[in-house]
Design an enzyme around this catalytic site. Sequence first.
Site, PDB file in Angstrom:
ATOM      1  N   GLU A  35       0.839  -1.201   0.000  1.00 49.18           N
ATOM      2  CA  GLU A  35       0.000   0.000   0.000  1.00 49.18           C
ATOM      3  C   GLU A  35       0.873   1.249   0.000  1.00 49.18           C
ATOM      4  O   GLU A  35       1.884   1.304   0.713  1.00 49.18           O
ATOM      5  CB  GLU A  35      -0.851  -0.027   1.283  1.00 49.18           C
ATOM      6  N   HIS A  37       2.575   4.515   0.962  1.00 53.28           N
ATOM      7  CA  HIS A  37       2.856   5.156   2.254  1.00 53.28           C
ATOM      8  C   HIS A  37       3.592   6.473   2.020  1.00 53.28           C
ATOM      9  O   HIS A  37       4.615   6.755   2.658  1.00 53.28           O
ATOM     10  CB  HIS A  37       3.673   4.228   3.160  1.00 53.28           C
ATOM     11  N   ASP A  46       3.570  -1.728   5.942  1.00 56.65           N
ATOM     12  CA  ASP A  46       2.739  -2.448   6.928  1.00 56.65           C
ATOM     13  C   ASP A  46       3.228  -3.881   7.132  1.00 56.65           C
ATOM     14  O   ASP A  46       3.184  -4.416   8.244  1.00 56.65           O
ATOM     15  CB  ASP A  46       1.271  -2.464   6.487  1.00 56.65           C
ATOM     16  N   HIS A 121      -1.908  -3.531   9.296  1.00 56.39           N
ATOM     17  CA  HIS A 121      -2.670  -2.717   8.330  1.00 56.39           C
ATOM     18  C   HIS A 121      -4.080  -2.574   8.891  1.00 56.39           C
ATOM     19  O   HIS A 121      -4.797  -3.562   9.076  1.00 56.39           O
ATOM     20  CB  HIS A 121      -2.658  -3.435   6.974  1.00 56.39           C
ATOM     21  N   GLU A 123      -6.983  -1.705   7.943  1.00 56.28           N
ATOM     22  CA  GLU A 123      -8.186  -2.215   7.281  1.00 56.28           C
ATOM     23  C   GLU A 123      -8.366  -3.721   7.425  1.00 56.28           C
ATOM     24  O   GLU A 123      -9.426  -4.262   7.110  1.00 56.28           O
ATOM     25  CB  GLU A 123      -8.166  -1.853   5.786  1.00 56.28           C
ATOM     26  N   HIS A 176      -1.135   7.350   9.192  1.00 59.20           N
ATOM     27  CA  HIS A 176      -0.720   6.571   8.030  1.00 59.20           C
ATOM     28  C   HIS A 176       0.463   7.263   7.383  1.00 59.20           C
ATOM     29  O   HIS A 176       0.358   8.404   6.957  1.00 59.20           O
ATOM     30  CB  HIS A 176      -1.878   6.459   7.027  1.00 59.20           C
ATOM     31  N   GLU A 181       4.585   5.409  11.945  1.00 55.54           N
ATOM     32  CA  GLU A 181       5.158   4.454  10.993  1.00 55.54           C
ATOM     33  C   GLU A 181       6.532   4.911  10.494  1.00 55.54           C
ATOM     34  O   GLU A 181       7.436   4.088  10.317  1.00 55.54           O
ATOM     35  CB  GLU A 181       4.206   4.239   9.810  1.00 55.54           C
TER      36      GLU A 181
HETATM   37 ZN    ZN Z   1       0.803   1.623   7.244  1.00 55.64          ZN
HETATM   38 MN    MN Z   2      -2.061   0.275   5.953  1.00 55.02          MN
END
Ligand code: ZN
Ligand code: MN
Length: 257
Positions: A35, A37, A46, A121, A123, A176, A181
Site C-alpha cells: 500500500e 505510504h 505495513d 494494516h 483495514e 498513516h 510508521e
Molecule cells: Zn501503514
Molecule cells: Mn495500511
Amino acid sequence: MSDIEVRMDRMSWVTYAERIKQEKPPVFLPVGALEQHGPHLPLGTDTLLSTSVSESVACRVNGIVAPALAYGYKSQPKCGGGQHFCGTTSLDAQSIISAVRDTVREFARHGVDKLVVVVGHYENQWFVTEGIDLALRDIGSSSPLRVMRTEYWDFLTEATLTKVFPDGFPGFALEHAAVMETSLMLHYHPALVRLDLIPREPSADFPPYDMYPPHTEWVPPSGVLSSALGADAIKGKAMAEQVADDMAAAIRREFNL
Ligand code: ZN
Ligand code: MN
C-alpha cells in the site's frame, strides 16, 4: 536480539518440527499490506513493520515468525489513502479471510498451540478476526490451539504516545505514513526511508462519512494523512521497545510461559 533463528522460512522443516514438538513456542503470523505510504516510505511498510515487531517479540519469548501475509484489505481513504494510488495492491475481504483461515488451520495441523496474529494494516482487522474464527471452527474445540490477535500499535501506552506526540496524538487512523510508521521504519529499516521526501502539507480533514466511489480529492495527493515531519529513529526505538516488551509480557501471561 538473540542468535536463535526466529524466521520460519529460514528453517528446515525438521528444525521447525522439532522446535514445535519440544519447545511449544509461540508462532507469529504478521498480516500486512502492499500500500502506498507517501513518497518517503516503501509500499511494504505495513508488512515490514508487522514482521519486525513480530521478530522483536519472538526474540523475547523464543518464538517463531512465519512469513507475513503481505497483501491487505482494500485501502480506505481515511486510514490508508484509498485504492486510487498506483502501487496499492489489495485483496477482496473474502481472500484475506481465506488466507488467514487456511494458514491458521495449517499451524494447528503442525501442532502449534500458541499463535500470535500481528496486524500491521488498519483495514485488515475484522477480516483477520473472521479468518481466525472460521479456522477455530474448522479445527474444533478439542484442538489445543489458542490465538492472540493484535494491532501492534494498540500496545503503545499513554506515556509513550505523549513522548512521541508532544503536540497531541492524531489517532491511529490518520497515523498513516506519519510519525508513528515513519519513526518505526527509521528504527527498523532506516535504509528504506527518504526523510528528504516527507511532504509538507496539512493533515487531512475528512467528513464523518464515506462516499462510493470515493472523493479522491479528500485525500492529500502525497498519500500522507498527517505530517511525518516529527519522525525520528529515537521515537521509533522508544515505541518499538515498549511495544515489544509489553507484547512479550502479554504473551507470557496469556500462554503461561
Ligand atoms: Zn501503514
Ligand atoms: Mn495500511
